[in-house]
Scaffold this motif. Structure first.
Motif, PDB file in Angstrom:
ATOM      1  N   ARG A  81     -29.726 -88.993 -23.287  1.00  0.00           N
ATOM      2  CA  ARG A  81     -29.135 -88.998 -21.944  1.00  0.00           C
ATOM      3  C   ARG A  81     -28.092 -90.092 -21.782  1.00  0.00           C
ATOM      4  O   ARG A  81     -27.126 -89.929 -21.046  1.00  0.00           O
ATOM      5  CB  ARG A  81     -30.239 -89.138 -20.904  1.00  0.00           C
ATOM      6  CG  ARG A  81     -30.929 -87.809 -20.740  1.00  0.00           C
ATOM      7  CD  ARG A  81     -32.183 -87.813 -19.963  1.00  0.00           C
ATOM      8  NE  ARG A  81     -32.923 -86.595 -20.343  1.00  0.00           N
ATOM      9  CZ  ARG A  81     -33.850 -86.037 -19.600  1.00  0.00           C
ATOM     10  NH1 ARG A  81     -34.184 -86.592 -18.467  1.00  0.00           N
ATOM     11  NH2 ARG A  81     -34.442 -84.942 -19.992  1.00  0.00           N
ATOM     12  N   ILE A  82     -28.309 -91.179 -22.474  1.00  0.00           N
ATOM     13  CA  ILE A  82     -27.307 -92.244 -22.412  1.00  0.00           C
ATOM     14  C   ILE A  82     -26.020 -91.787 -23.099  1.00  0.00           C
ATOM     15  O   ILE A  82     -24.925 -91.956 -22.573  1.00  0.00           O
ATOM     16  CB  ILE A  82     -27.851 -93.534 -23.055  1.00  0.00           C
ATOM     17  CG1 ILE A  82     -28.918 -94.143 -22.142  1.00  0.00           C
ATOM     18  CG2 ILE A  82     -26.723 -94.533 -23.291  1.00  0.00           C
ATOM     19  CD1 ILE A  82     -29.568 -95.377 -22.684  1.00  0.00           C
ATOM     20  N   ILE A  83     -26.175 -91.159 -24.278  1.00  0.00           N
ATOM     21  CA  ILE A  83     -24.987 -90.688 -24.989  1.00  0.00           C
ATOM     22  C   ILE A  83     -24.261 -89.629 -24.161  1.00  0.00           C
ATOM     23  O   ILE A  83     -23.037 -89.594 -24.093  1.00  0.00           O
ATOM     24  CB  ILE A  83     -25.377 -90.132 -26.372  1.00  0.00           C
ATOM     25  CG1 ILE A  83     -25.952 -91.259 -27.234  1.00  0.00           C
ATOM     26  CG2 ILE A  83     -24.168 -89.501 -27.058  1.00  0.00           C
ATOM     27  CD1 ILE A  83     -26.517 -90.795 -28.544  1.00  0.00           C
ATOM     28  N   ALA A  84     -25.044 -88.805 -23.481  1.00  0.00           N
ATOM     29  CA  ALA A  84     -24.428 -87.773 -22.659  1.00  0.00           C
ATOM     30  C   ALA A  84     -23.801 -88.360 -21.395  1.00  0.00           C
ATOM     31  O   ALA A  84     -23.163 -87.635 -20.632  1.00  0.00           O
ATOM     32  CB  ALA A  84     -25.463 -86.719 -22.283  1.00  0.00           C
ATOM     33  N   GLY A  85     -24.013 -89.637 -21.169  1.00  0.00           N
ATOM     34  CA  GLY A  85     -23.406 -90.275 -20.012  1.00  0.00           C
ATOM     35  C   GLY A  85     -24.177 -90.041 -18.727  1.00  0.00           C
ATOM     36  O   GLY A  85     -23.679 -90.273 -17.636  1.00  0.00           O
ATOM     37  N   LEU A  86     -25.413 -89.550 -18.848  1.00  0.00           N
ATOM     38  CA  LEU A  86     -26.192 -89.249 -17.646  1.00  0.00           C
ATOM     39  C   LEU A  86     -26.969 -90.459 -17.167  1.00  0.00           C
ATOM     40  O   LEU A  86     -27.514 -90.460 -16.081  1.00  0.00           O
ATOM     41  CB  LEU A  86     -27.155 -88.096 -17.932  1.00  0.00           C
ATOM     42  CG  LEU A  86     -26.500 -86.773 -18.281  1.00  0.00           C
ATOM     43  CD1 LEU A  86     -27.532 -85.749 -18.685  1.00  0.00           C
ATOM     44  CD2 LEU A  86     -25.695 -86.272 -17.096  1.00  0.00           C
ATOM     45  N   LEU A  87     -27.051 -91.464 -18.009  1.00  0.00           N
ATOM     46  CA  LEU A  87     -27.887 -92.609 -17.695  1.00  0.00           C
ATOM     47  C   LEU A  87     -27.145 -93.831 -18.220  1.00  0.00           C
ATOM     48  O   LEU A  87     -26.779 -93.862 -19.389  1.00  0.00           O
ATOM     49  CB  LEU A  87     -29.223 -92.431 -18.434  1.00  0.00           C
ATOM     50  CG  LEU A  87     -30.399 -93.314 -18.098  1.00  0.00           C
ATOM     51  CD1 LEU A  87     -30.912 -92.957 -16.711  1.00  0.00           C
ATOM     52  CD2 LEU A  87     -31.514 -93.079 -19.107  1.00  0.00           C
ATOM     53  N   SER A  99     -27.205-102.541 -21.718  1.00  0.00           N
ATOM     54  CA  SER A  99     -26.089-103.155 -22.429  1.00  0.00           C
ATOM     55  C   SER A  99     -25.746-102.281 -23.626  1.00  0.00           C
ATOM     56  O   SER A  99     -26.478-101.334 -23.949  1.00  0.00           O
ATOM     57  CB  SER A  99     -26.456-104.565 -22.883  1.00  0.00           C
ATOM     58  OG  SER A  99     -27.449-104.493 -23.882  1.00  0.00           O
ATOM     59  N   GLY A 100     -24.638-102.594 -24.288  1.00  0.00           N
ATOM     60  CA  GLY A 100     -24.207-101.781 -25.417  1.00  0.00           C
ATOM     61  C   GLY A 100     -23.124-100.814 -24.995  1.00  0.00           C
ATOM     62  O   GLY A 100     -22.751-100.752 -23.823  1.00  0.00           O
ATOM     63  N   ASP A 101     -22.607-100.065 -25.965  1.00  0.00           N
ATOM     64  CA  ASP A 101     -21.506 -99.166 -25.645  1.00  0.00           C
ATOM     65  C   ASP A 101     -21.670 -97.839 -26.362  1.00  0.00           C
ATOM     66  O   ASP A 101     -22.248 -97.760 -27.449  1.00  0.00           O
ATOM     67  CB  ASP A 101     -20.175 -99.821 -26.044  1.00  0.00           C
ATOM     68  CG  ASP A 101     -18.998 -99.100 -25.406  1.00  0.00           C
ATOM     69  OD1 ASP A 101     -19.229 -98.361 -24.420  1.00  0.00           O
ATOM     70  OD2 ASP A 101     -17.870 -99.266 -25.885  1.00  0.00           O
ATOM     71  N   VAL A 102     -21.174 -96.804 -25.730  1.00  0.00           N
ATOM     72  CA  VAL A 102     -21.153 -95.473 -26.330  1.00  0.00           C
ATOM     73  C   VAL A 102     -19.718 -94.976 -26.263  1.00  0.00           C
ATOM     74  O   VAL A 102     -19.133 -94.941 -25.181  1.00  0.00           O
ATOM     75  CB  VAL A 102     -22.069 -94.495 -25.569  1.00  0.00           C
ATOM     76  CG1 VAL A 102     -21.977 -93.107 -26.191  1.00  0.00           C
ATOM     77  CG2 VAL A 102     -23.503 -94.971 -25.557  1.00  0.00           C
ATOM     78  N   GLU A 148     -15.160 -89.894 -29.349  1.00  0.00           N
ATOM     79  CA  GLU A 148     -13.782 -89.792 -29.812  1.00  0.00           C
ATOM     80  C   GLU A 148     -12.983 -91.010 -29.360  1.00  0.00           C
ATOM     81  O   GLU A 148     -11.877 -90.917 -28.841  1.00  0.00           O
ATOM     82  CB  GLU A 148     -13.147 -88.488 -29.330  1.00  0.00           C
ATOM     83  CG  GLU A 148     -13.829 -87.295 -29.974  1.00  0.00           C
ATOM     84  CD  GLU A 148     -13.302 -85.968 -29.469  1.00  0.00           C
ATOM     85  OE1 GLU A 148     -12.928 -85.907 -28.291  1.00  0.00           O
ATOM     86  OE2 GLU A 148     -13.274 -85.017 -30.246  1.00  0.00           O
ATOM     87  N   GLY A 149     -13.579 -92.156 -29.537  1.00  0.00           N
ATOM     88  CA  GLY A 149     -12.878 -93.402 -29.277  1.00  0.00           C
ATOM     89  C   GLY A 149     -12.872 -93.852 -27.831  1.00  0.00           C
ATOM     90  O   GLY A 149     -12.469 -94.961 -27.521  1.00  0.00           O
ATOM     91  N   GLN A 150     -13.346 -92.981 -26.930  1.00  0.00           N
ATOM     92  CA  GLN A 150     -13.311 -93.362 -25.516  1.00  0.00           C
ATOM     93  C   GLN A 150     -14.719 -93.680 -25.032  1.00  0.00           C
ATOM     94  O   GLN A 150     -15.659 -92.915 -25.262  1.00  0.00           O
ATOM     95  CB  GLN A 150     -12.721 -92.225 -24.688  1.00  0.00           C
ATOM     96  CG  GLN A 150     -12.473 -92.622 -23.253  1.00  0.00           C
ATOM     97  CD  GLN A 150     -12.080 -91.427 -22.412  1.00  0.00           C
ATOM     98  OE1 GLN A 150     -11.843 -90.345 -22.920  1.00  0.00           O
ATOM     99  NE2 GLN A 150     -12.023 -91.622 -21.109  1.00  0.00           N
ATOM    100  N   SER A 151     -14.865 -94.804 -24.382  1.00  0.00           N
ATOM    101  CA  SER A 151     -16.184 -95.198 -23.905  1.00  0.00           C
ATOM    102  C   SER A 151     -16.643 -94.251 -22.795  1.00  0.00           C
ATOM    103  O   SER A 151     -15.851 -93.843 -21.947  1.00  0.00           O
ATOM    104  CB  SER A 151     -16.144 -96.627 -23.390  1.00  0.00           C
ATOM    105  OG  SER A 151     -17.392 -96.938 -22.796  1.00  0.00           O
ATOM    106  N   VAL A 152     -17.909 -93.884 -22.807  1.00  0.00           N
ATOM    107  CA  VAL A 152     -18.418 -93.001 -21.748  1.00  0.00           C
ATOM    108  C   VAL A 152     -18.951 -93.817 -20.580  1.00  0.00           C
ATOM    109  O   VAL A 152     -19.396 -93.273 -19.584  1.00  0.00           O
ATOM    110  CB  VAL A 152     -19.537 -92.070 -22.248  1.00  0.00           C
ATOM    111  CG1 VAL A 152     -19.042 -91.198 -23.370  1.00  0.00           C
ATOM    112  CG2 VAL A 152     -20.760 -92.853 -22.665  1.00  0.00           C
TER     113      VAL A 152
END
Lengths: 313, 318, 615
Positions: C395-401, C405-408, C411-415
């Motif tokens: 869910r974090i990778i999908a940008g739902l949560l 800290s940290g970054d996802v 294609e080079g763009q942070s979610v």
């Protein structure tokens, strides 16, 4: 598989199931007749030649001043002021039905909105709204109404607002509970992951799944509101006499126990009230059975069916 | 658990604050000049001013509210306009009838509703169940005052016309010295007040029990070789106490309203009929007193229900 | 000695839609102390069978005989049956969470079982309860006997269930999916406990499960059921290694355990409806080796030399019949792949902060620094048990949560920290496919609008164009585009998962996250979906993040695997390397638990791994 499919969605099958329910059908017919009587109340008054508040002191009362029993002239008899019970009953139906329906619709709207918001957003919004519902439910309604009437005097808008204010909580709770479980379903997450906004999720994903409880509980709220209004009028807190209302008619009958000697003063409004609430309750049950076949009544069948997952693969 | 209790007590306090605020706003702030109402139509300006000062109506609203709450809490609910009796005294005199009515009705509806619900749930679809469902339908549809009037007509008036007395026409007799007379006078009111709730409880019991009886742990109980009676009563019914308790808590507020109507129908000199009479005579201190007292009772009763709830469910307790 | 002998059992369950024929002419024997396995997919009638033996099927129409210790249970009066239940025949159910009464202590529930059948004092019964709890591996049984079920973890609860079932030394124990609701490593413990108990107490066990491989690896005899029929019955080892029935063969071959790479030979189609009376072989429509006669007459029972019996028209064992093998779908060549990184997760942490009533701060670390990279066109598998944080990570990778800290980056763009508009844009690049084929589709909307949802929400393709695209998508995932106007409930579980995949494909995403996409499906259907997922990747060059608790499934689809435990990545590596040379003990534990042969030996896993108390 085929039967399970059609239970959902299909309006036609729901209607068919509803019409197959004999008690529900009778209830519906009664409600239709009642609506007709309420709409045609003036017609009935014109037909009998008796206005709803007209007092027939000569023919409508016995020489000793007592109401006259049902007769050719007064089909349902007269009351202590010599007014035609039948005509007043038909006019009273207007009050009862309109208050019942309007109050239920308003309460349903409030309840659905608040339940939806509370359940969907959760967190502190839910806590606050949940507490609000608790609060409303733990207020002694009649006593509040009493205080309000003591200050503002009885009136129809006051009755209506009080009924609405105190009856949306049931719907609110039901909807909140349903939304709480619906929003955990993955199709909501799926919509969200596709970029849908809150409003879009609430209206396209969640609301369509609430159709059955909304229809069922709104229907069930009608008789409760009708009883509520009648009770208020009975206590002299609702409709102001001489406007005819069922509760008011019963209150007048109870006054000095006059109904002991004029049974028709209680029998007709009492039965009208009872049959109306009964009809709406039966209709509500029938709707639940038709819209939500997995509900209590079919529990047994469902239990037996459970092992036969034959259709799922 | 401590959290739960704390939040419930906090909520109880909130109910009281809201209710007192509502009453206070309604009677002291909203319409007209309360001092004029208290002093009466024919009072002179000076008398009105005197009353205003006596009642503290010239002080800031918040201060007035707190002194109102303070007085209420210390039991000083003021004096009736009508006969200058202390409101608390008036209410105390009416208390026995209302308490007798309410307690008896609660016991009666539990004794009627729960067993009917259990019998229905044990054999869904059977004749017993359908009778139970019919009872529920009639119960929830019958307005209590119509029921009360019907009961009076058929169980008091008709027998009396025939020359004997089955039930009294109404009125309240104290519990002592003659409990039999007390119960006899309350029989019809109890039944009138209890029917609707009995129906609601029967419906709730049936629904909850049906759900519980479909649970896995019920199957475990059966698989243990327990008798059906034990399965239903020890394992099934035990689980529905919690929802029933919750419902009971929610019903306490409604119970007072029901008592009010019932007292009115049967001419019981209780708190409810006192309130109705006070509205008719515009006796505001009495109305305020009744509402505040009712709020207090509801809050206490709800707290008791909450503690019961904790006792019943080990998942909250531990 | 034969404990239970079932003869020509037929079970009909009346339902609203007619009679469900849940069992057809089923016969088998269970010997004392043996472990008898019944395997089948959902709807095969295996659970109904076990309930029929317990006499817990009110309203069912049952014919045939169930002989237990010489008496026909079907003829026993209810009181006699009640005396047997719990005493001579015991049962443990699938879900230990709901199988124990929440309001009574485990001690009270066990002593109740004892005192129902034996005249002993409360104190004696309690002592017995303590003893048996100790034997099933509960620490401090004399204290824990007074605890309520919610104070035990899932595995521990199942141990309590077992204790309650065996405390009276029954001759027969029926275990209905005893481990399905548990984590893989706990499953292995429970199985070995059951195995140990039957040896110590001399109890015969009937184990019902959907996991044929697990079953045939530990069962003395295994029975395979399909649509209420006993398809095959034989020694566990024989059923596993040389299946006699084409269905058994198909099931085994479609499991990803066997084919580590490439397309799975799946069984086409779906099981038949049990409402229809069967006149021929129930499996014929899906059978690769079906002959004319299979569609016309009920097959005979064939006996083979190794003791296997098979309900089939084939004269030889299916494993020896070339035609019986389910076809392996062709693999089209993969599209050319570039090797840029699509998803990059760096040191993602998630902490749920909280403060207890007494002001002490309690932090719940769900993710403790997870990093990963997914190259384009590849599949990264994430495996771990429930609660390890894998779904949260998805869910974090999908940008739902949002993570703590940290970054996802995708294609080079942070979610993270996107404006509403950019966030909505980002949705086009990441899509998810969910586990529950019933829950992930809105039951009140038509399939066409469900698949069209991405277009509606992202406001692309309107009217006829959208409709055409939806039809196209339906075709791609193997659905009939004519079914555009149907509701989800009109589709089977596997088809619903196809709908979910079609919806995920709609916007040509850079990455699709699969969150347990096949764990709710039966093996034969699972293979179909896994094949579809693999085919789409090859054809469309998609990048996948594939999350599952099932190591075999993850291994099958992934090029690289990440093993997660308690919010951390404990091991990562190329699939085959990780599979054959696991470095971390936890990976080894998972591998062991997933390997049926390891389970059979039961070595080393009998001891509970933790005290099992939930805080």
């Amino acid at each position: 598989m085929s039967s399970e499919i059609k239970q959902r969605g299909s309006l036609e099958l729901t209607l068919r199931r509803l019409l197959a329910d004999r008690a529900g059908l009778v209830a519906m017919l009664f409600i239709i007749a009642l609506v007709a009587a309420a709409i045609g109340a003036d017609g009935i008054a014109a037909l009998t030649g008796h206005g709803p508040t007209a007092q027939f002191l000569d023919v409508g009362l016995t020489p000793t001043g007592l109401p006259v029993p049902p007769s050719g002239e007064f089909l349902f008899g007269t009351d202590q002021l010599g007014r035609d019970v039948l005509v007043r009953l038909a006019h009273g139906a207007r009050i009862s039905l309109s208050i019942g329906v309007v109050a239920s619709l308003l309460a349903a709207m409030i309840g659905v909105t608040i339940g939806l918001v509370a359940g969907y957003f959760g967190g502190w919004v839910d806590v606050v709204l949940g507490r609000l519902m608790d609060l409303v439910m733990s207020i002694p309604v009649l006593l509040c109404m009493l205080s309000l009437v003591a200050v503002f005097g009885p009136s129809l808008p006051l009755s209506l607002s009080v009924i609405v204010f105190f009856s949306w909580t049931t719907m609110g709770r039901v909807i909140r509970g349903q939304v709480l479980s619906l929003k955990e379903r993955e199709f909501v997450l799926a919509s969200r992951s596709m970029g849908a906004g809150h409003l879009s999720i609430m209206f396209t994903d969640i609301l369509p799944n609430l159709g059955a409880p909304i229809i069922i509980y709104t229907t069930m709220m009608v008789p409760t509101s009708i009883i509520f209004e009648a009770t208020l009028s009975f206590l002299g807190l609702g409709i102001v006499p001489p406007a005819p209302s069922w509760g008011g008619m019963l209150a007048e009958a109870a006054n000095n126990s006059i109904y002991m000697f004029a049974w028709w003063l209680v029998l007709f409004p009492g039965l009208a009230l009872l049959f109306t609430t009964l009809s709406f309750n039966i209709l509500g049950d029938a709707l639940r059975d038709a819209l939500d076949p997995a509900s209590m009544r079919n529990k047994l069948q469902k239990k037996k069916k459970k092992p036969s997952v034959g259709t799922a693969s | 658990m401590i959290r739960f209790i704390a939040s419930r007590i906090g909520f109880a306090a909130l109910v009281l604050v809201m209710l007192s605020g509502f009453v206070f706003t309604l009677f002291f702030v909203a319409p007209g000049d309360p001092a004029r109402i208290v002093a009466g139509e024919r009072a002179t300006e000076a008398q009105v001013a005197q009353v205003r000062e006596n009642l503290g109506l010239d002080r800031p609203i918040i201060e007035q509210y707190f002194s109102f709450v303070g007085r209420s809490l210390s039991g000083d609910l003021g004096y009736s306009y009508r006969n200058q009796q202390p409101v608390l005294e008036l209410i105390k005199n009416r208390m026995p009838a209302t308490i007798s009515l309410c307690v008896g009705a609660v016991v009666l509806w539990l004794l009627m509703g729960i067993p009917i619900g259990i019998m229905s749930a044990r054999r869904p679809g059977s004749l017993v169940d359908r009778l139970g469902q019919g009872f529920v339908l009639i119960g929830v549809s019958f307005p209590s005052f119509v029921l009360g009037m019907a009961a009076l007509y058929f169980l008091y008036f008709v027998p009396r016309q025939a020359g004997f007395t089955l039930f009294p026409p109404g009125g309240f007799r104290p519990f002592l010295p003659n409990p039999g007379l007390w119960a006899w006078h309350l029989m019809l009111p109890w039944f009138t007040l209890a029917l609707t709730s009995a129906a609601i409880y029967a419906r709730l019991t049936r629904g909850q029990l049906l759900e519980v009886l479909g649970e896995d742990y019920i199957r475990t109980a059966r698989a243990k070789g327990l008798s059906e009676r034990k399965v239903v009563y020890k394992h099934g019914v035990r689980s529905i106490f919690s929802p029933l308790t919750t419902q009971l808590g929610a019903d306490i507020a409604a119970l007072l309203g029901g008592a009010l109507v019932t007292e009115q129908v049967f001419g019981l000199q209780g708190i409810g009929s006192l309130a109705v009479q006070s509205v008719q005579t515009q006796d505001r201190p009495v109305i305020i007193g009744v509402v505040m007292l009712a709020g207090f009772f509801i809050v206490i009763a709800n707290l008791i229900v909450d503690f019961l709830y904790i006792l019943l469910d080990p998942r909250i307790r531990t | 000695m034969t404990v239970l002998s079932v003869r020509n059992l037929n079970i009909d369950l009346p339902s609203g839609d007619g009679h469900v024929h849940a069992a057809r002419d089923v016969s088998f024997d269970v010997e004392a102390e043996e472990l008898f396995g019944i395997a089948g997919e959902s709807g095969s009638g295996k659970s109904v069978l076990s309930q029929a033996i317990m006499g817990l099927l009110p309203g069912a129409i049952i014919s045939g005989e169930i002989l237990f210790e010489g008496r026909n249970l079907l003829d026993l009066p209810p009181r006699e049956m009640q005396r047997l239940r719990g005493n001579r025949i015991a049962m443990i159910s699938q879900d230990p969470l709901s199988g124990l009464h929440p309001f009574y202590t485990v001690g009270a529930q066990i002593t109740e079982a004892i005192r129902t059948h034996r005249k002993v004092s409360e104190a004696e019964a309690l002592q017995e309860a303590v003893d048996i709890l100790g034997r099933v591996g509960i620490h401090d049984p004399d204290k824990r006997v007074h605890d309520y079920p919610h104070q035990f973890s899932g595995g521990m609860r199942q141990r309590v269930m077992i204790a309650m079932a065996i405390v009276l030394r029954p001759a027969l124990l029926i275990a209905d999916e005893p481990t399905t609701a548990l984590d893989v490593t706990v499953q292995a413990q429970i199985i070995s406990l059951l195995n140990q108990m039957r040896r110590e107490l001399g109890t015969a066990i009937i184990m019902v499960t959907h996991d044929l491989e697990l079953l045939s690896s530990i069962a003395d005899h295994a029975m395979v059921m399909y649509a209420g029929n006993r398809m095959e019955l034989g020694p566990g080892e024989a059923v596993l290694t040389a299946p006699a029935h084409p269905y058994t063969l198909g099931l085994l071959r479609s499991s990803p355990n066997h084919e580590s790479r490439g397309a799975l030979p799946s069984i086409p189609g779906q099981p038949p409806s049990l409402l229809i009376e069967q006149k021929a072989c129930a499996f014929a429509p899906r059978c690769a080796a079906a002959m004319d006669i299979c569609h016309k007459e009920r097959p005979p029972l064939r006996n083979f030399a190794d003791g296997t019996r098979s309900l089939c028209w084939l004269e030889d064992k299916a494993s020896n019949t070339a035609a019986a093998l389910p076809a392996i779908p062709e693999e089209p060549p993969a599209v050319a792949q570039s090797s840029d990184i699509v998803v990059k997760v760096s040191d993602v942490r998630l902490t749920y902060g909280g403060r207890s009533l007494f002001g002490k701060s309690i932090n719940l670390d769900v993710l403790k620094g997870v990093s990963l990279e997914l190259p384009r066109g590849k599949t990264l598998g994430i495996v771990g048990e429930s609660g390890c944080g894998k779904s949260t990570l998805a869910r974090i990778i999908a940008g739902l949560l949002p993570p703590t800290s940290g970054d996802v980056t995708i294609e080079g763009q942070s979610v993270l920290g996107l404006e509403r508009h950019d966030w909505v844009e980002m949705r086009k690049r990441v899509q998810m496919v969910f586990q529950d084929p019933f829950g992930s589709l809105n039951p009140r909307r038509r399939v066409g609008s469900i698949i069209g949802d991405p277009f509606r929400i992202q406001k692309v393709a309107h009217g006829a164009a959208r409709k055409n695209k939806v039809r196209e998508l339906m075709e791609i995932v193997g659905l009939n585009p004519e079914h555009y106007n149907r509701f989800p409930s009109e589709f089977s579980g596997g088809q619903r998962q196809r709908i979910g995949i079609a919806r995920a494909l709609a916007l040509n995403p850079s990455i699709i996250i699969f969150d347990e996409p096949v764990s709710a499906l039966d093996v034969s259907i699972q293979a179909q979906i896994l094949n579809l997922i693999a085919r789409l990747q090859r054809e469309l060059g998609l990048s996948y993040l594939f999350i599952s608790h099932d190591l075999a499934v993850v291994r099958h689809v992934s090029s690289e695997i990440l093993v997660m435990k308690a919010g951390q990545v404990v091991e990562r590596g190329e699939t085959e390397a990780l599979y054959h040379h696991p470095q971390h003990p936890y990976t080894r534990e998972l591998l062991a638990a997933a390997d049926p042969h390891y389970r059979k030996s039961g070595g080393g896993l009998a001891d509970p791994q933790s005290s099992g108390a939930t805080p």
